[in-house]
Design a protein around this motif. Structure first.
Motif, PDB file in Angstrom:
ATOM      1  N   SER A   1      25.102 -35.858 -30.974  1.00 34.21           N
ATOM      2  CA  SER A   1      26.528 -35.546 -30.795  1.00 34.21           C
ATOM      3  C   SER A   1      26.882 -34.244 -31.524  1.00 34.21           C
ATOM      4  O   SER A   1      27.645 -33.426 -31.008  1.00 34.21           O
ATOM      5  CB  SER A   1      27.396 -36.699 -31.314  1.00 34.21           C
TER       6      SER A   1
ATOM      7  N   PHE B   1      36.644 -34.211 -26.368  1.00 36.44           N
ATOM      8  CA  PHE B   1      37.585 -34.436 -25.276  1.00 36.44           C
ATOM      9  C   PHE B   1      38.942 -33.810 -25.603  1.00 36.44           C
ATOM     10  O   PHE B   1      39.557 -33.143 -24.764  1.00 36.44           O
ATOM     11  CB  PHE B   1      37.747 -35.942 -25.035  1.00 36.44           C
TER      12      PHE B   1
ATOM     13  N   LEU C   1      33.569 -31.268 -21.561  1.00 34.27           N
ATOM     14  CA  LEU C   1      33.974 -32.622 -21.181  1.00 34.27           C
ATOM     15  C   LEU C   1      32.785 -33.432 -20.678  1.00 34.27           C
ATOM     16  O   LEU C   1      32.652 -34.626 -20.981  1.00 34.27           O
ATOM     17  CB  LEU C   1      35.058 -32.571 -20.104  1.00 34.27           C
ATOM     18  N   LYS C   2      31.925 -32.795 -19.902  1.00 29.02           N
ATOM     19  CA  LYS C   2      30.756 -33.492 -19.365  1.00 29.02           C
ATOM     20  C   LYS C   2      29.849 -33.987 -20.495  1.00 29.02           C
ATOM     21  O   LYS C   2      29.381 -35.136 -20.486  1.00 29.02           O
ATOM     22  CB  LYS C   2      29.974 -32.568 -18.428  1.00 29.02           C
ATOM     23  N   SER C   3      29.586 -33.130 -21.460  1.00 25.65           N
ATOM     24  CA  SER C   3      28.743 -33.514 -22.596  1.00 25.65           C
ATOM     25  C   SER C   3      29.405 -34.605 -23.430  1.00 25.65           C
ATOM     26  O   SER C   3      28.751 -35.558 -23.865  1.00 25.65           O
ATOM     27  CB  SER C   3      28.460 -32.293 -23.478  1.00 25.65           C
ATOM     28  N   ALA C   4      30.709 -34.466 -23.653  1.00 27.18           N
ATOM     29  CA  ALA C   4      31.441 -35.443 -24.455  1.00 27.18           C
ATOM     30  C   ALA C   4      31.413 -36.822 -23.802  1.00 27.18           C
ATOM     31  O   ALA C   4      31.254 -37.844 -24.480  1.00 27.18           O
ATOM     32  CB  ALA C   4      32.881 -34.984 -24.650  1.00 27.18           C
ATOM     33  N   TRP C   5      31.544 -36.859 -22.490  1.00 28.43           N
ATOM     34  CA  TRP C   5      31.535 -38.136 -21.770  1.00 28.43           C
ATOM     35  C   TRP C   5      30.201 -38.852 -21.939  1.00 28.43           C
ATOM     36  O   TRP C   5      30.170 -40.079 -22.104  1.00 28.43           O
ATOM     37  CB  TRP C   5      31.837 -37.914 -20.298  1.00 28.43           C
TER      38      TRP C   5
ATOM     39  N   GLY D   1      32.502 -37.375 -30.013  1.00 28.64           N
ATOM     40  CA  GLY D   1      32.718 -37.316 -28.567  1.00 28.64           C
ATOM     41  C   GLY D   1      34.188 -37.271 -28.215  1.00 28.64           C
ATOM     42  O   GLY D   1      34.614 -36.512 -27.324  1.00 28.64           O
TER      43      GLY D   1
ATOM     44  N   ILE E   1      30.187 -40.430 -25.436  1.00 26.96           N
ATOM     45  CA  ILE E   1      31.095 -41.578 -25.499  1.00 26.96           C
ATOM     46  C   ILE E   1      30.485 -42.786 -24.788  1.00 26.96           C
ATOM     47  O   ILE E   1      30.534 -43.915 -25.296  1.00 26.96           O
ATOM     48  CB  ILE E   1      32.467 -41.220 -24.900  1.00 26.96           C
ATOM     49  N   GLN E   2      29.897 -42.563 -23.619  1.00 28.64           N
ATOM     50  CA  GLN E   2      29.255 -43.649 -22.889  1.00 28.64           C
ATOM     51  C   GLN E   2      28.152 -44.301 -23.719  1.00 28.64           C
ATOM     52  O   GLN E   2      28.058 -45.531 -23.806  1.00 28.64           O
ATOM     53  CB  GLN E   2      28.656 -43.120 -21.582  1.00 28.64           C
TER      54      GLN E   2
END
Length: 357
Positions: free
Chosen positions: A212, A155, A255-259, A151, A262-263
């Motif tokens: 991921s 980013f 970025l949306k998918s990575a966030w 993740g 990470i969350q």
């Protein structure tokens, strides 16, 4: 009062329940000495000890020694890794020849994907190792750490693409759009093939490590789509500014998918409750068992994808059968919430202990 009677009045019992279901539904009972091996995924054990000060019960029905990785997550990851690495090289060379940022950024993203897929495979290998004396939960968290690293790399890649695209907005270079479109189409087909193998052979919904890696591949597919769209605009209208604009759009989607990844991983590492289990519902269920007066010090957390755990204290009526309550609690936790690893302490009125947090 005699010493014997004092000893009996203050007797301290511990109840452990362990059950292992075979294909024919048979159950085995074990003594305290047991082996948390890979073959003993779901088991419960039952044994008693005599102590001298209070009365409590513990129960474990758990699968720390063995954790399934879906139909065949390793095969799906390996196939996707081979495809991704091959197309990465193609897009990198193609980007240099055509001078396309969209292709170069997509090949860079595919490089991270290859690393992500390899990391996910390595994490699965580590997670499959048996628990050790100082790693009592085993190595399952390697999968979560791998997913977190994936993740974060998403980013970083997206930030690099945005920075380069902003620089090109001022003076967009001329791009060989025809060749760019051909290579991007090949990349898109390869990404879709990788995603299909991961979905077909892996568990992209429940396994955060595989998910991921899957999102890395989907991000690549979006990059290829962006390159195709930019190529069409440049081929039809000579709008070379479309290349950096499309690159920024793709980066934002990444970025949306990575966030999301990470969350999820940070939540697991912070010992947060699984999204599929509501603590208040578990508490209500346990309090509804006949003989249970209160539930406290309850903790629910995820060890790795598909392996959730629970620990709690049950305050029961002094006349209750602790073993019966323990067995019913375990059965309902697994049946209703899928919690196969549970540690339950049974307490009666004479037990006093400091407040736990």
């Amino acid at each position: 009062m005699s010493k014997d009677k004092k000893g009996n009045d203050n007797r301290h019992h511990s109840y452990h329940d362990r059950e292992q279901a075979s294909e024919h539904g048979r159950h085995e009972e074990h003594d305290h000495d047991h082996d948390h091996s890979r073959e003993e995924h779901d088991h419960a054990h039952d044994h008693n000890h005599s102590h001298s000060e209070h009365h409590h019960g513990h129960s474990h029905s758990h699968g720390i020694g063995h954790h399934h990785h879906g139909p065949n997550n390793k095969a799906g990851l390996l196939i996707a890794l081979i495809i991704t690495t091959s197309i990465m090289l193609l897009e990198f060379v193609g980007g240099l020849v055509t001078k396309s940022l969209a292709l170069l950024s997509d090949s860079g993203h595919m490089l991270s994907d290859a690393g992500a897929l390899a990391l996910s495979l390595a994490a699965m290998w580590f997670a499959a190792r048996k628990p050790s004396q100082n790693k009592t939960f085993g190595f399952h968290r390697f999968e979560i750490l791998a997913a977190l690293l994936n993740g974060v790399t998403l980013f970083v890649i997206a930030a690099f693409i945005v920075a380069e695209a902003i620089e090109r907005l001022a003076a967009p270079p001329e791009v060989a759009s025809g060749s760019m479109i051909v290579i991007a189409v090949i990349g898109l087909l390869a990404n879709l093939a990788s995603a299909w193998f991961l979905m077909r052979k892996g568990d992209v919904k429940e396994n955060v490590n595989v998910r991921s890696a899957y999102l890395h591949v989907i991000g690549d597919a979006l990059g290829s789509v962006g390159a195709i769209i930019a190529g069409l605009f440049m081929l039809a209208f000579s709008w070379y500014i479309a290349d950096p604009i499309i690159s920024i759009v793709v980066a934002l989607l990444i970025l949306k998918s990575a966030w999301g990844i990470i969350q999820t991983t940070v939540h697991i590492l912070m010992e947060g409750a699984p999204a599929t289990v509501k603590p208040e519902e578990v508490t209500a269920m346990l309090k509804g068992i006949d003989g249970v007066k209160d539930v406290h010090d309850m903790h629910i957390w995820t060890i790795t994808s598909g392996l959730d755990s629970l620990s709690c204290h049950l305050v029961v009526d002094d006349r209750s059968d602790c073993q019966t309550i323990l067995q019913q609690s375990l059965r309902e936790l697994e049946k209703r919430f899928g919690l196969k690893h549970a540690t339950i302490q049974i307490e009666k009125s004479e037990l006093k202990h400091s407040e736990l947090h």
